[in-house]
Write a protein that holds these residues in place. Structure first.
Motif, PDB file in Angstrom:
ATOM      1  N   ALA A 150       0.894  -1.154  -0.065  1.00 38.02           N
ATOM      2  CA  ALA A 150      -0.240  -0.076  -0.075  1.00 38.02           C
ATOM      3  C   ALA A 150       0.905   1.370   0.052  1.00 38.02           C
ATOM      4  O   ALA A 150       1.577   1.512   0.946  1.00 38.02           O
ATOM      5  N   PRO A 151       0.834   1.987  -0.927  1.00 42.80           N
ATOM      6  CA  PRO A 151       1.368   3.247  -0.887  1.00 42.80           C
ATOM      7  C   PRO A 151       0.699   4.283  -0.300  1.00 42.80           C
ATOM      8  O   PRO A 151       1.202   5.496   0.348  1.00 42.80           O
ATOM      9  N   LYS A 152      -0.582   3.939   0.065  1.00 47.64           N
ATOM     10  CA  LYS A 152      -1.337   4.803   0.907  1.00 47.64           C
ATOM     11  C   LYS A 152      -2.504   3.980   1.561  1.00 47.64           C
ATOM     12  O   LYS A 152      -3.528   3.516   0.748  1.00 47.64           O
ATOM     13  N   ILE A 153      -2.771   3.990   2.782  1.00 49.42           N
ATOM     14  CA  ILE A 153      -3.665   3.000   3.341  1.00 49.42           C
ATOM     15  C   ILE A 153      -3.686   3.630   4.768  1.00 49.42           C
ATOM     16  O   ILE A 153      -2.837   3.912   5.479  1.00 49.42           O
ATOM     17  N   MET A 154      -5.107   3.340   5.382  1.00 44.54           N
ATOM     18  CA  MET A 154      -5.318   3.499   6.912  1.00 44.54           C
ATOM     19  C   MET A 154      -4.669   2.351   7.654  1.00 44.54           C
ATOM     20  O   MET A 154      -4.966   1.234   7.093  1.00 44.54           O
ATOM     21  N   ASN A 155      -4.309   2.590   8.892  1.00 46.97           N
ATOM     22  CA  ASN A 155      -4.093   1.441   9.807  1.00 46.97           C
ATOM     23  C   ASN A 155      -4.928   0.404   9.849  1.00 46.97           C
ATOM     24  O   ASN A 155      -4.888  -0.804   9.736  1.00 46.97           O
ATOM     25  N   MET A 156      -6.484   0.771   9.891  1.00 49.49           N
ATOM     26  CA  MET A 156      -7.587  -0.352   9.789  1.00 49.49           C
ATOM     27  C   MET A 156      -7.374  -1.051   8.643  1.00 49.49           C
ATOM     28  O   MET A 156      -8.004  -2.394   8.810  1.00 49.49           O
ATOM     29  N   GLY A 157      -6.980  -0.927   7.753  1.00 50.08           N
ATOM     30  CA  GLY A 157      -6.830  -1.801   6.270  1.00 50.08           C
ATOM     31  C   GLY A 157      -5.926  -2.775   6.440  1.00 50.08           C
ATOM     32  O   GLY A 157      -5.874  -3.571   5.354  1.00 50.08           O
ATOM     33  N   LEU A 158      -5.085  -2.878   7.333  1.00 47.37           N
ATOM     34  CA  LEU A 158      -3.912  -3.710   7.435  1.00 47.37           C
ATOM     35  C   LEU A 158      -4.276  -4.931   8.288  1.00 47.37           C
ATOM     36  O   LEU A 158      -3.475  -5.802   8.383  1.00 47.37           O
ATOM     37  N   TRP A 159      -5.408  -4.764   9.028  1.00 47.45           N
ATOM     38  CA  TRP A 159      -5.643  -5.784   9.943  1.00 47.45           C
ATOM     39  C   TRP A 159      -6.422  -7.150   9.510  1.00 47.45           C
ATOM     40  O   TRP A 159      -6.959  -6.995   8.375  1.00 47.45           O
ATOM     41  N   ALA A 160      -6.176  -8.246  10.220  1.00 47.98           N
ATOM     42  CA  ALA A 160      -7.055  -9.549   9.691  1.00 47.98           C
ATOM     43  C   ALA A 160      -8.223  -9.364   9.992  1.00 47.98           C
ATOM     44  O   ALA A 160      -9.244 -10.078   9.343  1.00 47.98           O
ATOM     45  N   SER A 161      -8.755  -8.849  11.042  1.00 47.31           N
ATOM     46  CA  SER A 161      -9.853  -8.631  11.916  1.00 47.31           C
ATOM     47  C   SER A 161     -10.134  -7.522  12.121  1.00 47.31           C
ATOM     48  O   SER A 161      -9.509  -6.573  12.656  1.00 47.31           O
ATOM     49  N   TYR A 162     -11.558  -6.979  11.805  1.00 48.83           N
ATOM     50  CA  TYR A 162     -12.347  -5.785  12.803  1.00 48.83           C
ATOM     51  C   TYR A 162     -12.715  -6.423  13.838  1.00 48.83           C
ATOM     52  O   TYR A 162     -13.740  -7.177  13.831  1.00 48.83           O
ATOM     53  N   PRO A 163     -12.157  -6.183  15.133  1.00 51.20           N
ATOM     54  CA  PRO A 163     -12.514  -6.969  16.382  1.00 51.20           C
ATOM     55  C   PRO A 163     -13.747  -6.427  17.035  1.00 51.20           C
ATOM     56  O   PRO A 163     -13.645  -6.419  18.173  1.00 51.20           O
ATOM     57  N   SER A 164     -14.742  -6.662  16.506  1.00 47.19           N
ATOM     58  CA  SER A 164     -16.065  -5.975  16.997  1.00 47.19           C
ATOM     59  C   SER A 164     -17.193  -6.425  16.156  1.00 47.19           C
ATOM     60  O   SER A 164     -17.230  -6.650  14.839  1.00 47.19           O
ATOM     61  N   ALA A 165     -18.278  -6.415  16.819  1.00 50.17           N
ATOM     62  CA  ALA A 165     -19.586  -6.758  16.131  1.00 50.17           C
ATOM     63  C   ALA A 165     -20.364  -5.589  16.426  1.00 50.17           C
ATOM     64  O   ALA A 165     -21.495  -5.452  15.686  1.00 50.17           O
ATOM     65  N   TYR A 166     -20.078  -4.388  16.972  1.00 51.90           N
ATOM     66  CA  TYR A 166     -20.569  -3.243  17.091  1.00 51.90           C
ATOM     67  C   TYR A 166     -20.150  -2.443  15.750  1.00 51.90           C
ATOM     68  O   TYR A 166     -19.114  -2.207  15.332  1.00 51.90           O
ATOM     69  N   GLY A 167     -21.204  -1.852  15.113  1.00 49.31           N
ATOM     70  CA  GLY A 167     -21.315  -1.206  13.560  1.00 49.31           C
ATOM     71  C   GLY A 167     -20.648  -1.974  12.557  1.00 49.31           C
ATOM     72  O   GLY A 167     -19.796  -1.487  11.937  1.00 49.31           O
TER      73      GLY A 167
END
Length: 540
Positions: free
Chosen positions: A259-276
């Protein structure tokens, strides 16, 4: 019983051998008589397992022939001659059916011609659409958000430091917008490319995400920032390249992200929540799952290696996951002010490990923040780009996160539950903070901070794919100061919102939020913030 070794092109009676001549007399093809009713067979009984199939073949299709003694001999093997005779009977019957179909075609010739013309027209239109399509491998997706509302401060805003930071313009009812355009593509069917543009006009709004170009003492309350509010670099309504990255598989279990430009959130294997889970939040803070030290929404250049145990079996719904990633906020800058793996990179080195299923999950996260990297929203004294981690500092940070969630098996009046807790330790070279020269009241740099949240979400409450959500927590607040003094930096944050799906592409989200002490340690006396907003989202 017959055993055939005959070649399909050279059939000869001499090729057959008989095992029991006394018990078996070989019939010829012309001895097989076609029957039209199963009652003509003397050896077929209603209890036979193939009885219904024989009825269908005999009475509907006329594809069954029996022997001269009125027997079917259903448990006996047949010769190629017998198979040929039976097949010939079936073909004759099909010819009869075909003649009936021809009559129907003649009777409905006009209607069929109209249908044929419509199909030809549809094919022509499909051909035109294919010729005009954006790309055979790409899609253009968009999301537009209208946000209207206001915030109101309570308490004594005139005789405390927080009051001096407060601006009366924040009370006005106003409306802002955000627009995302994402170009998505897959070149192999397993890879994924995204280039995303974004614009908005939140720079002068009370719902603004913090703008580092705004002087500290004139900035708005950062914790009132909406998740979808956006302030472009270069001014309101200017399009920014918000994301550009490429993901591709490596073997069966790994995925690589560049990624030449990405948010920290886009590099994770999981969004660790059921909220939202649909990406719906009101306040920016809750989109970090209560752990903004690890999931800090930093933006820069980097990459990730992700492992999932389900990758080799796409039918698995529960799996282990792990990822290691690196993001440099100044990674795109060359020279003395940026680059990769340098003191000037402002790098984030992070890892995640956990287990998730459709109904529950537990994920651990860690991030090392180099050289004063950002934190997401916290109390005014710990918000990103401010106070404890100002630009130019040499402070490093270690952030830890624990997130868990549970969903009910059936949606309705039982909510999902999501919890998150994070702790951050900072290595400050200085105990004083030079950024508070004008309003310094003894504030000192932080050596430890924490955060947490609990979120409840009722999905499909009324059976129309709606959602009712409530969350409470404490954004990043100081728990220990570098000079050894005791901090007084607590603040509670709450939001309540309802998502109504007006249509497949339009949703309406009215919401309320409350901040008990948004300026943390700078608050002397009582000062709280109450806000209301209606958010309308369009997807296309």
């Amino acid at each position: 019983m017959l055993i055939s070794n005959a070649n399909a092109d050279q059939v000869h009676p001499a090729d057959y051998a008989y095992q029991d001549l006394d018990a078996y007399i070989e019939p010829t093809a012309d001895q097989l008589d076609q029957v039209t009713s199963v009652d003509q067979f003397s050896d077929v009984q209603p209890t036979d397992w193939a009885y219904q199939a024989i009825i269908n073949l005999a009475e509907i299709y006329g594809c069954v022939a029996g022997y001269p003694d009125q027997s079917l001999r259903g448990d006996q093997a047949i010769t190629r001659y017998e198979a040929a005779a039976l097949l010939n009977n079936c073909l004759d019957s099909i010819s009869e059916v075909t003649d009936e179909i021809r009559k129907l075609i003649y009777l409905f010739e006009t209607e069929l011609a109209l249908i044929r013309g419509r199909v030809d027209g549809l094919e022509a239109r499909v051909g035109e659409l294919k010729a005009m399509q954006f790309s055979p491998v790409s899609k253009l997706k968009g999301e537009a958000s209208f946000m209207m509302g206001s915030i109101k401060h309570g308490g004594d805003v005139s005789d405390n430091i927080a009051g001096q930071l407060y601006s009366t313009r924040q009370d006005a009812f106003h409306m802002i917008q955000s627009l995302r355009l994402g170009f998505k593509a897959s070149f192999t069917g397993k890879d994924y490319f995204l280039a995303q543009l974004r614009t908005g006009n939140a720079s002068n709004s009370a719902f603004n995400t913090f703008n580092p170009a705004t002087p500290f003492y004139k900035s708005t309350v950062p914790l009132a920032a909406l998740d979808r509010a956006f302030t472009p670099v270069g001014g309101d309504n200017v399009f920014n390249l918000e994301r550009m990255y490429y993901k591709f598989p490596l073997g069966n279990d790994f995925t690589i992200t560049l990624a030449p430009k990405i948010m920290n959130m886009g590099l994770w294997a999981s969004y660790p929540s059921a909220y939202g889970v649909r990406g719906d939040y009101i306040l920016d803070y809750f989109s970090s799952f209560g752990t903004p030290g690890v999931y800090n929404k930093a933006v820069g250049a980097g990459g990730a290696v992700t492992w999932r145990s389900k990758a080799g079996n796409p039918f698995m719904t529960s799996h282990w996951l792990a990822t290691v990633n690196y993001l440099a906020i100044s990674g795109e800058v060359s020279g003395e002010s940026g680059g990769f793996m340098r003191d000037q990179s402002r790098g984030n080195i992070a890892a995640q490990f956990g287990y998730q299923s459709p109904l529950y999950g537990l994920v651990l996260g860690y991030r090392y923040g180099q050289n004063g990297t950002d934190f997401l929203q916290g109390t005014k004294t710990t918000t990103r780009h401010q106070s404890w981690l100002e630009y130019g500092t040499t402070s490093d940070s270690h952030s830890f996160a624990v997130n868990a969630w549970w969903r009910p098996q059936e949606t309705g009046w039982i909510p999902s539950l999501s919890v998150g807790w994070g702790v951050n330790t900072l290595n400050n070279d200085d105990v004083s903070d030079p950024t508070y020269n004008e309003y310094d009241r003894g504030v000192r740099k932080v050596s430890e901070s924490q955060s947490w949240m609990v979120g409840l979400q009722w999905d499909d409450v009324t059976g129309i794919r709606d959602s009712l959500s409530f969350a409470v927590g404490q954004p990043t607040f100081a728990t220990a100061l570098a000079d050894g003094s005791t901090p007084d930096d607590g603040n509670y944050i709450m939001e309540l919102w309802y998502r109504y799906p007006f249509s497949n592409h339009i949703s309406i989200m009215p919401g309320l939020f409350y901040l008990s002490r948004p300026y943390g340690q700078l608050t002397q006396g009582r000062m709280d913030t109450f806000g209301g907003v209606v958010q309308v989202n369009f997807t296309f």
